[in-house]
Scaffold this motif. Structure first.
Motif, PDB file in Angstrom:
ATOM      1  N   MET A  36       0.801  -1.211   0.000  1.00 33.49           N
ATOM      2  CA  MET A  36       0.000   0.000   0.000  1.00 33.49           C
ATOM      3  C   MET A  36       0.840   1.270   0.000  1.00 33.49           C
ATOM      4  O   MET A  36       0.454   2.271  -0.601  1.00 33.49           O
ATOM      5  CB  MET A  36      -0.953   0.001   1.195  1.00 33.49           C
ATOM      6  CG  MET A  36      -2.170  -0.873   1.005  1.00 33.49           C
ATOM      7  SD  MET A  36      -3.072  -0.490  -0.535  1.00 33.49           S
ATOM      8  CE  MET A  36      -3.480   1.256  -0.283  1.00 33.49           C
ATOM      9  N   ARG A  48       0.329   4.173  -2.774  1.00 33.85           N
ATOM     10  CA  ARG A  48       0.038   5.577  -2.473  1.00 33.85           C
ATOM     11  C   ARG A  48       1.071   6.512  -3.093  1.00 33.85           C
ATOM     12  O   ARG A  48       0.726   7.562  -3.639  1.00 33.85           O
ATOM     13  CB  ARG A  48      -0.006   5.786  -0.962  1.00 33.85           C
ATOM     14  CG  ARG A  48      -1.288   5.296  -0.309  1.00 33.85           C
ATOM     15  CD  ARG A  48      -1.208   5.495   1.203  1.00 33.85           C
ATOM     16  NE  ARG A  48      -2.453   5.182   1.849  1.00 33.85           N
ATOM     17  CZ  ARG A  48      -3.480   6.012   1.969  1.00 33.85           C
ATOM     18  NH1 ARG A  48      -3.391   7.237   1.476  1.00 33.85           N
ATOM     19  NH2 ARG A  48      -4.589   5.648   2.573  1.00 33.85           N
ATOM     20  N   GLU A  90      -9.351  13.838  -1.674  1.00 37.15           N
ATOM     21  CA  GLU A  90     -10.160  12.714  -1.200  1.00 37.15           C
ATOM     22  C   GLU A  90     -10.224  11.577  -2.211  1.00 37.15           C
ATOM     23  O   GLU A  90     -10.331  10.405  -1.831  1.00 37.15           O
ATOM     24  CB  GLU A  90     -11.574  13.200  -0.859  1.00 37.15           C
ATOM     25  CG  GLU A  90     -12.544  12.106  -0.462  1.00 37.15           C
ATOM     26  CD  GLU A  90     -12.056  11.243   0.697  1.00 37.15           C
ATOM     27  OE1 GLU A  90     -12.456  10.060   0.749  1.00 37.15           O
ATOM     28  OE2 GLU A  90     -11.302  11.760   1.560  1.00 37.15           O
ATOM     29  N   GLU A 117      -7.517   9.142  -1.602  1.00 34.30           N
ATOM     30  CA  GLU A 117      -7.821   8.276  -0.458  1.00 34.30           C
ATOM     31  C   GLU A 117      -8.863   7.225  -0.828  1.00 34.30           C
ATOM     32  O   GLU A 117      -8.794   6.073  -0.372  1.00 34.30           O
ATOM     33  CB  GLU A 117      -8.312   9.120   0.718  1.00 34.30           C
ATOM     34  CG  GLU A 117      -7.276  10.103   1.246  1.00 34.30           C
ATOM     35  CD  GLU A 117      -5.987   9.398   1.652  1.00 34.30           C
ATOM     36  OE1 GLU A 117      -6.076   8.324   2.296  1.00 34.30           O
ATOM     37  OE2 GLU A 117      -4.905   9.911   1.322  1.00 34.30           O
ATOM     38  N   LYS A 118      -9.831   7.606  -1.634  1.00 30.74           N
ATOM     39  CA  LYS A 118     -10.877   6.674  -2.051  1.00 30.74           C
ATOM     40  C   LYS A 118     -10.285   5.513  -2.830  1.00 30.74           C
ATOM     41  O   LYS A 118     -10.612   4.338  -2.584  1.00 30.74           O
ATOM     42  CB  LYS A 118     -11.912   7.415  -2.906  1.00 30.74           C
ATOM     43  CG  LYS A 118     -13.027   6.523  -3.434  1.00 30.74           C
ATOM     44  CD  LYS A 118     -13.998   7.335  -4.286  1.00 30.74           C
ATOM     45  CE  LYS A 118     -15.088   6.447  -4.885  1.00 30.74           C
ATOM     46  NZ  LYS A 118     -16.021   7.225  -5.740  1.00 30.74           N
ATOM     47  N   ARG A 146      -8.247   3.235  -0.484  1.00 33.00           N
ATOM     48  CA  ARG A 146      -9.082   2.335   0.325  1.00 33.00           C
ATOM     49  C   ARG A 146      -9.579   1.158  -0.509  1.00 33.00           C
ATOM     50  O   ARG A 146      -9.627   0.018  -0.038  1.00 33.00           O
ATOM     51  CB  ARG A 146     -10.277   3.107   0.902  1.00 33.00           C
ATOM     52  CG  ARG A 146      -9.905   4.074   2.009  1.00 33.00           C
ATOM     53  CD  ARG A 146     -11.139   4.585   2.740  1.00 33.00           C
ATOM     54  NE  ARG A 146     -12.034   5.354   1.876  1.00 33.00           N
ATOM     55  CZ  ARG A 146     -11.963   6.667   1.717  1.00 33.00           C
ATOM     56  NH1 ARG A 146     -11.015   7.370   2.341  1.00 33.00           N
ATOM     57  NH2 ARG A 146     -12.823   7.299   0.937  1.00 33.00           N
ATOM     58  N   ARG A 147      -9.942   1.432  -1.754  1.00 31.18           N
ATOM     59  CA  ARG A 147     -10.417   0.356  -2.621  1.00 31.18           C
ATOM     60  C   ARG A 147      -9.283  -0.598  -2.962  1.00 31.18           C
ATOM     61  O   ARG A 147      -9.474  -1.817  -3.014  1.00 31.18           O
ATOM     62  CB  ARG A 147     -11.023   0.947  -3.888  1.00 31.18           C
ATOM     63  CG  ARG A 147     -11.663  -0.091  -4.800  1.00 31.18           C
ATOM     64  CD  ARG A 147     -12.439   0.563  -5.936  1.00 31.18           C
ATOM     65  NE  ARG A 147     -13.616   1.250  -5.425  1.00 31.18           N
ATOM     66  CZ  ARG A 147     -13.892   2.520  -5.663  1.00 31.18           C
ATOM     67  NH1 ARG A 147     -13.049   3.259  -6.361  1.00 31.18           N
ATOM     68  NH2 ARG A 147     -14.986   3.069  -5.199  1.00 31.18           N
ATOM     69  N   GLU A 189      -6.631  -1.331  -1.200  1.00 32.21           N
ATOM     70  CA  GLU A 189      -6.153  -2.119  -0.056  1.00 32.21           C
ATOM     71  C   GLU A 189      -6.881  -3.452   0.049  1.00 32.21           C
ATOM     72  O   GLU A 189      -6.285  -4.479   0.411  1.00 32.21           O
ATOM     73  CB  GLU A 189      -6.334  -1.317   1.233  1.00 32.21           C
ATOM     74  CG  GLU A 189      -5.691  -1.996   2.433  1.00 32.21           C
ATOM     75  CD  GLU A 189      -5.640  -1.080   3.643  1.00 32.21           C
ATOM     76  OE1 GLU A 189      -4.898  -1.395   4.592  1.00 32.21           O
ATOM     77  OE2 GLU A 189      -6.334  -0.049   3.635  1.00 32.21           O
ATOM     78  N   GLU A 190      -8.158  -3.464  -0.292  1.00 26.69           N
ATOM     79  CA  GLU A 190      -8.966  -4.684  -0.220  1.00 26.69           C
ATOM     80  C   GLU A 190      -8.353  -5.812  -1.043  1.00 26.69           C
ATOM     81  O   GLU A 190      -8.428  -6.990  -0.677  1.00 26.69           O
ATOM     82  CB  GLU A 190     -10.384  -4.373  -0.711  1.00 26.69           C
ATOM     83  CG  GLU A 190     -11.307  -5.575  -0.756  1.00 26.69           C
ATOM     84  CD  GLU A 190     -12.675  -5.220  -1.313  1.00 26.69           C
ATOM     85  OE1 GLU A 190     -13.470  -6.153  -1.529  1.00 26.69           O
ATOM     86  OE2 GLU A 190     -12.942  -4.007  -1.540  1.00 26.69           O
TER      87      GLU A 190
END
Length: 211
Positions: free
Chosen positions: A107, A111, A121, A124-125, A128-129, A131-132
């Motif tokens: 990750m 990033r 944002e 960040e969105k 987050r997606r 990382e799954e």
């Protein structure tokens, strides 16, 4: 009593195999509503199809920030304004960076790569997606991006809005083995994009699906 315990263990193992198989199916079957590719951009109008796609394309200069095996192509775009040309060129490179990030080992690397193309944002969105899937060792191998339409709808000194249609070919990618797997699929994306100029470069700050 002992037989009952053995039976319970056998049932538990059987259920585990079933659940595990369903989980892998969701990740490797792009037609599934919960699949990796369908979740990637979080857009309801993204469609997945198998097979070779014939598109009239014109290859632009290679993007040095993208993985070596990623090529981008573009339909002929008549953009006379030099400023518009720069906005479109930066946007295309941003998309190349986005897909290149999906081969990141972790990750932190994702990033750092994505921060070259996205900000705010939306960065960040996407993180987050990602990382799954990245924590499961699954990335994305995009072999071709074709831009069918990139129009500058509005702009000022530091912001711009684009109307964009593009499609790309991709397979799932093993971060452990460094190899792609599964069927190659094509995604069609239709979006309106907001960009912000930072240090003379246009970064993506917003993406809205067009139904």
């Amino acid at each position: 009593m002992r037989k009952m315990k053995l039976l319970s263990v056998a049932l538990a193992l059987g259920l585990g195999v079933i659940v595990g198989t369903l989980g892998v199916s969701l990740l490797t079957n792009p037609s599934s509503p919960g699949s990796f590719i369908s979740k990637l951009r979080g857009q309801d109008n993204v469609q997945t199809v198998s097979g070779v796609v014939n598109a009239s394309t014109q290859t632009p200069p290679p993007l040095n920030t993208v993985q070596d095996n990623l090529s981008t192509t573009s339909s002929a775009l008549n953009i006379a304004n030099p400023e518009d040309q720069q906005i479109v060129a930066d946007y295309k490179q941003d998309i190349g960076i986005f897909f290149g990030a999906w081969k990141s080992a972790d990750m932190n690397a994702f990033r750092l790569t994505l921060a070259k193309a996205y900000t705010g944002e939306l960065l960040e969105k996407h993180a987050r997606r990602a990382e799954e899937f990245l924590v499961q060792g699954i990335g994305l191998d995009v072999t071709q991006i074709t831009f069918d339409q990139v129009n500058v709808e509005s702009k000022d000194a530091n912001t711009a809005t684009l109307r964009v249609d593009y499609h790309y070919k991709a397979k799932d990618y093993s971060l452990v083995d460094g190899t792609s797997f599964g069927e190659e699929h094509e995604q069609t994306v239709q979006i309106r994009v907001n960009l912000l100029k930072q240090n003379s470069r246009w970064m993506i700050t917003g993406e809205n699906s067009i139904l």
